[in-house]
Design an enzyme around this catalytic site. Structure first.
Site, mmCIF file in Angstrom:
data_model
loop_
_atom_site.group_PDB
_atom_site.id
_atom_site.type_symbol
_atom_site.label_atom_id
_atom_site.label_comp_id
_atom_site.label_asym_id
_atom_site.label_seq_id
_atom_site.Cartn_x
_atom_site.Cartn_y
_atom_site.Cartn_z
ATOM 1 C CG HIS A 179 -2.034 -1.016 1.077
ATOM 2 N ND1 HIS A 179 -2.548 -1.729 2.125
ATOM 3 C CD2 HIS A 179 -2.731 -1.409 -0.039
ATOM 4 C CE1 HIS A 179 -3.510 -2.537 1.679
ATOM 5 N NE2 HIS A 179 -3.641 -2.357 0.382
ATOM 6 C CD GLU A 182 -0.890 0.694 4.331
ATOM 7 O OE1 GLU A 182 -0.238 -0.350 4.479
ATOM 8 O OE2 GLU A 182 -2.122 0.698 4.081
ATOM 9 N NE ARG A 236 -6.347 0.188 0.050
ATOM 10 C CZ ARG A 236 -6.237 -0.464 1.225
ATOM 11 N NH1 ARG A 236 -5.677 0.120 2.257
ATOM 12 N NH2 ARG A 236 -6.677 -1.684 1.343
ATOM 13 C CG HIS A 310 -0.258 -3.776 5.354
ATOM 14 N ND1 HIS A 310 -1.107 -3.416 4.340
ATOM 15 C CD2 HIS A 310 0.192 -5.017 5.030
ATOM 16 C CE1 HIS A 310 -1.166 -4.390 3.438
ATOM 17 N NE2 HIS A 310 -0.397 -5.371 3.839
ATOM 18 C CD GLU A 385 -2.734 -2.989 8.836
ATOM 19 O OE1 GLU A 385 -2.273 -1.832 8.696
ATOM 20 O OE2 GLU A 385 -3.400 -3.565 7.975
HETATM 21 O O1 0X9 Z 1 -7.201 -3.856 4.369
HETATM 22 C C1 0X9 Z 1 -6.019 -4.218 4.216
HETATM 23 O O2 0X9 Z 1 -5.566 -4.548 3.126
HETATM 24 C C2 0X9 Z 1 -5.090 -4.259 5.431
HETATM 25 N N1 0X9 Z 1 -5.272 -3.065 6.207
HETATM 26 S S1 0X9 Z 1 -4.752 -1.616 5.631
HETATM 27 O O3 0X9 Z 1 -5.269 -0.592 6.509
HETATM 28 N N2 0X9 Z 1 -3.180 -1.543 5.711
HETATM 29 O O4 0X9 Z 1 -5.181 -1.467 4.275
HETATM 30 C C3 0X9 Z 1 -5.394 -5.475 6.257
HETATM 31 C C4 0X9 Z 1 -5.256 -6.779 5.516
HETATM 32 C C5 0X9 Z 1 -5.476 -7.979 6.393
HETATM 33 N N3 0X9 Z 1 -5.435 -9.215 5.648
HETATM 34 C C6 0X9 Z 1 -6.467 -9.656 4.903
HETATM 35 N N4 0X9 Z 1 -7.616 -9.088 4.927
HETATM 36 N N5 0X9 Z 1 -6.262 -10.729 4.174
HETATM 37 ZN ZN ZN Z 2 -1.998 -1.601 4.094
#
Ligand code: 0X9
Ligand code: ZN
Length: 420
Positions: A179, A182, A236, A310, A385
């Site tokens: 992303h 980040e 993003r 992340h 995260e």
């Molecule tokens: O939403 C996401 O892709 C991740 N959070 S973020 O705020 N960095 O965008 C979390 C991803 C967790 N893993 C999966 N959902 N597979």
């Molecule tokens: Zn992310």
């Protein structure tokens, strides 16, 4: 004096040509009942006008939403209509971006830099790429750098292998920068490379026992766009124009963390090419996720662990992200994360929440962590995260890079030791 004025005018015009967020407000919103929670989920899934920095998770759990100036008043009406608890965290996002940029511009590089990056400030893709080559050249016996392939905009995506040789060793795969906005992610992952290599003598066991395959920026086009003078600090996704989503070619970019091919498009991702969670036209439709897939599959035999970095929110997440059902080895995954986070927290008191992505955050299918476990068969797969909890969000001040890295490193050591 003249030169100073000229430079400041140039700097101002440089800032002016990045996407601006004048009057954008960051709201923290806490739904207090089921119907207001559902209203926010609908907004998250169906409207492109609101940028959810932290997505809806549940009743009584706060989310961060950036609202453009034209929508502030209707958004506040919505808050009142649903008796939502809310507060404005950033009254003008542009001011926060400007302040962070000014602070970065004031931050000197370390006096005698060894490499193209240090960890006093954030560095763009070109510097990170140069760093990978430099550290490999400085440590030819331990570090090899290669490219897993080229991005849509033709950037070579680097992979750093750290190994002291020998056969039959277990491996850990690490990536960052999926992303774009980040920034702490590549800032941590590059630091990890440096720590393993430059500080090898202090803790040789982490490299002697394990082969590391580390990709600091797997979304180079998006990451570079967040630095570009004509770019967008809050971008993003990747940067390929898409004709394959609803909304058509007017929008760019796929959320690479919705594009991986394990239970792809099974919830928590969007078919709208303009959405920030656009899942792409098909699983692995993106050249960058294809390269990551192929690079990970090439080492999937020895790889026992996959770690993807992340921000933000301070979570140490296990699969699955596509379903609330837990993997059969969840207890093992969970217990290891608890041990890691205990060590992490002991450094500065920073608290992490641990659990499966779906249960702790929200359903989001097509994530790299789910695919690493379910598709590539790497048993220990985590999404980390990192800082913070939303005070600065993506604009984590550069002075927090080192503290963040030092505490996360404590967790990584526990993770690695579990494989010895
Ligand atoms: O939403 C996401 O892709 C991740 N959070 S973020 O705020 N960095 O965008 C979390 C991803 C967790 N893993 C999966 N959902 N597979
Ligand atoms: Zn992310």
């Amino acid at each position: 004096m003249k030169l100073l004025i000229l430079l400041s005018v140039l700097a101002a015009s440089a800032i002016a040509s990045q996407k601006r967020y004048d009057g954008y407000q960051l709201f923290q919103v806490t739904p207090k009942d089921q119907s207001s929670f559902e209203a926010m989920v609908q907004l998250y899934e169906q409207s492109e006008n609101y940028d959810f920095w932290i997505a809806p998770r549940g009743i009584d759990i706060a989310m961060d939403i950036m609202v453009p100036p034209a929508y502030v008043s209707v958004f506040v009406d919505l808050m009142h209509a649903y008796s939502m608890e809310y507060r404005v965290k950033m009254i003008d996002v542009q001011t926060v971006l400007d302040m962070a940029r000014e602070e970065r511009e004031r931050t000197p590089r370390v006096a005698t830099p060894r490499y193209s990056v240090d960890w006093n400030t954030y560095y763009d893709f070109n510097d990170i790429s140069a760093f990978c080559n430099e550290i490999a050249a400085a440590h030819p016996n331990m570090v090899t750098v290669s490219s897993i392939g080229r991005s849509y905009e033709n950037r070579a995506i680097p992979m750093v292998k750290i190994s002291t040789g020998g056969s039959g060793k277990k491996a850990i795969v690490v990536d960052g920068g999926i992303h774009a906005r980040e920034w702490i992610s590549p800032a941590f992952v590059t630091w990890l490379i440096n720590e393993l290599v430059e500080n090898y003598a202090a803790h040789p066991q982490y490299v002697d026992n394990i082969d590391w395959y580390i990709m600091p920026v797997i979304n180079p086009d998006g990451y570079q766009f967040t630095f570009a003078l004509t770019g967008d600090r809050l971008w993003r996704k990747n940067r390929r124009p898409n004709n394959d989503g609803i909304g058509g070619s007017s929008c760019l970019g796929t959320d690479m963390n919705r594009n991986f091919g394990f239970h792809w498009n099974e919830g928590g991702s969007s078919a709208n090419g303009c959405s920030d969670t656009f899942h792409g036209g098909a699983a692995f439709s993106e050249v960058e996720t294809q390269h990551v897939r192929d690079a990970v599959l090439a080492v999937a035999g020895p790889a026992e662990m996959y770690l993807t970095f992340h921000a933000y929110g301070q979570y140490w997440l296990t699969p699955w992200g596509y379903t609330a059902t837990l993997p059969s080895d969840y207890t093992q995954l969970y217990n290891l994360a608890v041990s890691a986070c205990n060590k992490l927290t002991a450094v500065y008191g920073t608290r992490y929440t641990i659990g499966s992505s779906t249960n702790v955050l929200y359903v989001a299918s097509g994530g790299s962590d789910d695919w690493a476990k379910g598709g590539a068969g790497i048993p220990f797969s985590y999404t980390v995260e990192m800082r913070d909890e939303g005070l600065y969000g993506f604009e984590l001040p550069a002075r927090q890079i080192l503290p963040n890295n030092l505490e996360v490193w404590e967790g990584i050591k526990v993770m690695a030791e579990s494989l010895f």
